[in-house]
Design an enzyme around this catalytic site. Structure first.
Site, PDB file in Angstrom:
ATOM      1  CD  GLU A  67     -21.205  10.636   5.388  1.00 30.55           C
ATOM      2  OE1 GLU A  67     -21.257  10.673   6.621  1.00 30.55           O
ATOM      3  OE2 GLU A  67     -21.913   9.911   4.681  1.00 30.55           O
TER       4      GLU A  67
ATOM      5  CB  THR B  42     -10.080  -0.944  -0.988  1.00 32.69           C
ATOM      6  OG1 THR B  42      -9.340  -1.587   0.013  1.00 32.69           O
ATOM      7  CG2 THR B  42      -9.996  -1.710  -2.279  1.00 32.69           C
TER       8      THR B  42
ATOM      9  CE  LYS C 101     -15.143   0.970  -1.374  1.00 30.73           C
ATOM     10  NZ  LYS C 101     -14.067   0.776  -0.351  1.00 30.73           N
TER      11      LYS C 101
ATOM     12  CG  ASN D  55      -9.898   6.233   9.981  1.00 30.34           C
ATOM     13  OD1 ASN D  55     -10.051   5.237   9.310  1.00 30.34           O
ATOM     14  ND2 ASN D  55     -10.062   7.455   9.522  1.00 30.34           N
TER      15      ASN D  55
ATOM     16  CB  THR E 164     -16.974   0.317   2.386  1.00 37.76           C
ATOM     17  OG1 THR E 164     -16.175   1.348   1.840  1.00 37.76           O
ATOM     18  CG2 THR E 164     -16.612  -1.001   1.735  1.00 37.76           C
TER      19      THR E 164
ATOM     20  CB  SER F 119     -13.746  -1.928  18.244  1.00 42.63           C
ATOM     21  OG  SER F 119     -13.678  -0.554  17.958  1.00 42.63           O
TER      22      SER F 119
END
Lengths: 400, 400
Positions: B276, B196, B185, B395, B162, B400
């Site tokens: 990151e 997740t 991941k 975050n 993701t 949005s």
């Protein structure tokens, strides 16, 4: 509180029998006011205190807890510019010496006082010794600066500020002619490491120590204990309540409790509102829990969740994060029975999103999150704030 | 692990008996790969799984938990681009339909498969239904893309990313000619709400389900359970271990446990390193606790403290915040016996700061905090990261 009038322009010197002062003693490198004194002229000297639950307690907390065993206080000396926490036996000796110096100065000024009648509060960076030469010179000076009326209270409220942008005061005047006043500092999001919450409440009502203690514990449990900016708990948190009895009125315990609760609640709202750098005042209400205690745990779980807080900073109605946070409570919940609303708009119900859930407008400064667990009648509310860039900035740059 | 060779260029298709694929099915608006399949060709199909402890569990977690009761898996289908959590009965039906579609496609392809042999994993935003037309078309396609060798594993590892910037794979080749592979991941600090953590481990070693289960639980408890980026726990976390038995070698339970632990530990380090936006890789070690469990609680308390994490972002050796955090543990400690060190330099001992404590250099990317409680032999280590502007930015802007 229809029996009382609430004023925010007045503080610890609003009740009869109290003097206060605030001066710049040179503890802060900036030269800003950094030493405050609250003095009880009597005739009563009953007092109660509530302290941090952190096991790492600053020297002034350990000293004041000891002093409060006597349930009697003539004075509170407070400094900003240094927490005097994790400073070893030398730091405790500094606190003791400060209390002795206050007692000596007050005795010389005309009121025979012992060090065990002087509480000490400190706030600032953990781990540095205080500049005792400046503290002790300040103590000698401040006793002569004590003023009655409202000026002294205002000066004291200013001298305990750290990253607070405004002094926080409140006074409740009861129709039966007794008054409760208070001042507070801290919990501003700017630098919660020194969000040592220092609160001094004063009253001219007559009350025994047990009544003061009960009123203070009940009020702090419902107010300051539910103000959760970042889940961190200071080594220095202190809330004191002093009674001079100068009004010669003895309110009922219920009346006193109501006044202490109202004053604490108002100071709490002022602390939350002065969270500079923070863009949202957030209220988390959990209802329908098995017990009030469970509701409080769930509300704290949500209020402390970094993902919920960053989403609210972004005005993002990311209700999934609220669900994920509440899913971590240590008691059994049924996710399919939970409903969630943001500012009155239902966003989640019957295990699935409500229409328009992603479009709820959270652009305003106040956000109210309500989570109904639908498993009982327990409820609780926690005040918090968003997690903003300013929080990271201020807290990453503080001691350097 | 001197008996094994560790390679990060290989993953779930390193062991014999596994095929995998990763494709862009159109679930992600970006067009990036978003659907992965791991297929066990046998001859064994034993499997074990560990799932999120969050009470709010995504539909795929509830499905896969049910499937794992049979301790037998032929395939795992994984999608990024949507968590399928808090999506109601319709969301669960979507998961079920996906498993049935995978089973049908594999059966048509030549391997008779039932839906109850297919685990499902999803990751992405909580609360939206998946675009099932795209998922089902993708399932039909991906079965024909399955490749043996190492290409399929690499593609699968890429399709579950993701905000990960690099695919995470590991393979351990044992000298006795059996292999364990894996991919992971998530947990990148960029967007831990979709952190997740999805992990699929494969092995061609022969092992019964109980042995697999024990090895997996022990390994996750010591690795993924101690990677704590922000204290938030996903609704979708899933770790699966599949055995094909294709090597016809049965390692001792200890050998298998050691390999599973080494693979999980390496994937864990890769997850932490790919955080990151995060500038520091932080290790918190607590020693001298009454028990290992207490040490773990204390390490988590420190790792989750926003004030500690923002200070480390600022390369600030603000050890007072570490003390304040550890002071909140739910068991008794003696602050005067605690010692704290940063990157090997003692900063606090005997209740007071050490000389030079404020000057410790934390400007590097790796910070190791060690807290010795001096009350027993319990110890634990937790991996975390700093709390940075990038964390807040990513975050607050995610949905949005």
């Amino acid at each position: 509180m229809t029996d009382t009038k609430l004023l925010r322009e007045q503080g610890v010197t609003a009740p009869a029998g109290f003097r206060a002062a605030g001066i710049a003693a040179g503890i802060k490198a900036s030269g800003a006011p950094d030493l405050a004194l609250v003095f009880n002229e009597g005739p009563d000297y009953t007092a109660a205190g509530v302290f941090t639950s952190n096991q790492v307690k600053a020297a002034p907390v350990r000293w004041s807890q000891q002093v409060l065993k006597g349930a009697r206080l003539r004075a509170v000396i407070l400094n900003s510019g240094g927490a005097n926490a994790c400073t070893g036996p030398g730091g405790f000796q500094d606190t003791h010496t400060t209390a002795e110096a206050v007692a000596a100065a007050l005795s010389e000024w005309g009121t025979e006082t012992g060090a065990v009648e002087v509480a000490v509060c400190s706030t600032g960076l953990i781990g540095d010794r205080l500049p005792m030469d400046k503290v002790l010179a300040g103590v000698t000076e401040i006793v002569h600066e004590m003023a009655g009326g409202l000026v002294g209270g205002d000066e004291a409220a200013r001298a305990i500020m750290t990253t607070d942008t405004v002094p926080k005061q409140v006074a409740l005047h009861h129709k039966d002619n007794w008054t409760l006043g208070g001042m507070a500092k801290g919990a501003g999001m700017l630098a919660p490491s020194l969000a040592t919450m220092l609160v001094v409440l004063t009253t001219d009502a007559k009350a025994d120590a047990a009544t003061l203690d009960r009123a203070l514990r009940r009020a702090t449990a419902l107010t300051f204990d539910r103000l959760d900016i970042d889940g961190s708990c200071s080594t220095n948190d202190t809330v004191l309540l002093l009674s001079s009895g100068a009004s010669e009125i003895t309110p009922s315990p219920e009346e006193l409790e109501a006044a202490v609760l109202a004053a604490c609640d108002d100071l709490c709202a002022q602390l939350q509102a002065d969270a500079e750098g923070v863009t949202k005042r957030v209220t988390i209400t959990v209802t329908g829990a098995g017990a009030d205690g469970d509701a409080l745990i769930a509300a704290r779980c949500i209020a402390r969740d970094s993902l919920v807080k960053t989403a609210l900073f972004g005005s993002d109605p990311n209700w999934g994060r609220v669900l994920a946070a509440v899913g971590m409570v240590p008691f059994t919940i049924d996710p399919d029975r939970i409903t969630v609303s943001f500012n009155g708009s239902p966003v989640f119900s019957d295990g699935a999103p409500m229409p328009g859930a992603r479009e709820v407008d959270l652009s305003g400064e106040d956000i109210h999150v309500v989570v109904e667990l639908n498993q009982g009648t327990g409820q609780a509310m926690v005040r918090t704030t968003d997690l903003s860039h300013a929080y990271v900035e201020e807290n990453s740059a503080y001691s350097s």
